[in-house]
Design a protein around this motif. Structure first.
Motif, short mmCIF file in Angstrom:
data_model
loop_
_atom_site.label_atom_id
_atom_site.label_comp_id
_atom_site.label_asym_id
_atom_site.label_seq_id
_atom_site.Cartn_x
_atom_site.Cartn_y
_atom_site.Cartn_z
N SER A 135 0.83 -1.21 0.00
CA SER A 135 0.00 0.00 0.00
C SER A 135 0.87 1.26 0.00
CB SER A 135 -0.92 -0.01 1.22
OG SER A 135 -1.64 1.19 1.31
N ASP A 136 1.88 1.28 0.85
CA ASP A 136 2.78 2.44 0.90
C ASP A 136 3.52 2.61 -0.42
OD1 ASP A 136 1.97 2.86 3.50
OD2 ASP A 136 3.87 2.26 4.42
N ARG A 162 2.52 1.64 -3.43
CA ARG A 162 1.57 2.15 -4.43
C ARG A 162 1.35 3.65 -4.24
NH1 ARG A 162 -0.97 -2.79 -3.66
NH2 ARG A 162 -2.28 -1.96 -2.03
N ASP A 163 1.24 4.08 -3.00
CA ASP A 163 1.01 5.50 -2.71
C ASP A 163 2.21 6.36 -3.07
OD1 ASP A 163 -1.47 4.78 -1.78
OD2 ASP A 163 -0.95 4.99 0.35
N SER A 164 3.40 5.78 -3.07
CA SER A 164 4.61 6.57 -3.33
C SER A 164 4.77 6.95 -4.80
CB SER A 164 5.85 5.79 -2.89
OG SER A 164 6.19 4.81 -3.85
N ASP A 165 4.18 6.18 -5.70
CA ASP A 165 4.30 6.40 -7.15
C ASP A 165 5.74 6.30 -7.65
OD1 ASP A 165 1.56 6.79 -7.56
OD2 ASP A 165 1.73 8.93 -7.11
#
Length: 199
Positions: free
Chosen positions: A38-39, A41-44
């Motif tokens: 999740s982290d 994915r959020d970081s891009d």
């Protein structure tokens, strides 16, 4: 929450099998790899589907937030647990264990290492690859080499209190009884449901 059972061990050792058995007994499971993905994915900046990029992401996060990442991110989830026992999966180092012991000093913390022989762990990865991902024998060999490399870079695993050996090779009823015994030793018989199929 009275107790936290931390699961650790190499890839494909059977941690998911153990987690599934605890879930079938009504014990909540929190998996740190879900937080990592999740982290990421959020970081891009990292591909959350690539294990090498996830490893790089974890190292980057540890440089920013310390060696207890990602376990230090589960605080709110652990605080919301109303069950007397919770299983925390995917813990990779002693810093993460120390964080849990400090943050939840009122709970009993036990570390269980899930283990299986390396050839079986490699076979499990290859079986998964054969179910649709690998297109050649060379890719399968590469997968085995990647598994060995991944295991060596993730060592050492945290010190542990108990071993759960080769859960995939055990009869479900035998594994359920073993894990039920471990859970009840931590929090008592009233706090955990009997494993399915038990008398």
């Amino acid at each position: 929450m009275q107790a936290i059972l931390i699961l650790t061990g190499p890839p494909a050792a059977g941690k998911s099998v153990v987690q599934g058995q605890f879930e079938s007994m009504g014990v909540p499971v929190i998996e740190t790899s879900d937080i990592i993905r999740s982290d990421a994915r959020d970081s891009d900046s990292f591909d959350a589907t690539d294990s090498d990029e996830l490893w790089d992401f974890v190292q980057h996060q540890r440089e920013l937030f310390g060696e207890s990442y990602p376990t230090s991110r589960v605080s709110q989830q652990l605080e919301r647990v109303e069950s007397p026992l919770v299983v925390l999966g995917g813990v990779r180092n002693d810093a993460e264990v120390n964080w849990v012991e400090t943050a939840f000093s009122d709970a009993r913390v036990l570390v269980a290492r899930v283990e299986a022989p390396q050839f079986q762990r490699i076979d499990r990865h290859i079986d998964a690859e054969l179910q649709g991902l690998a297109s050649s024998t060379a890719e399968l060999r590469e997968t085995a080499d990647e598994i060995i490399e991944r295991e060596s870079r993730e060592k050492p695993y945290p010190n542990h209190d108990v071993n759960i050996y080769n859960p995939d090779e055990k009869q479900v009823s035998t594994l359920s009884e073993e894990l039920y015994g471990l859970g009840t030793a931590l929090v008592g018989e009233e706090a955990i449901s009997q494993p399915r199929g038990s008398v």
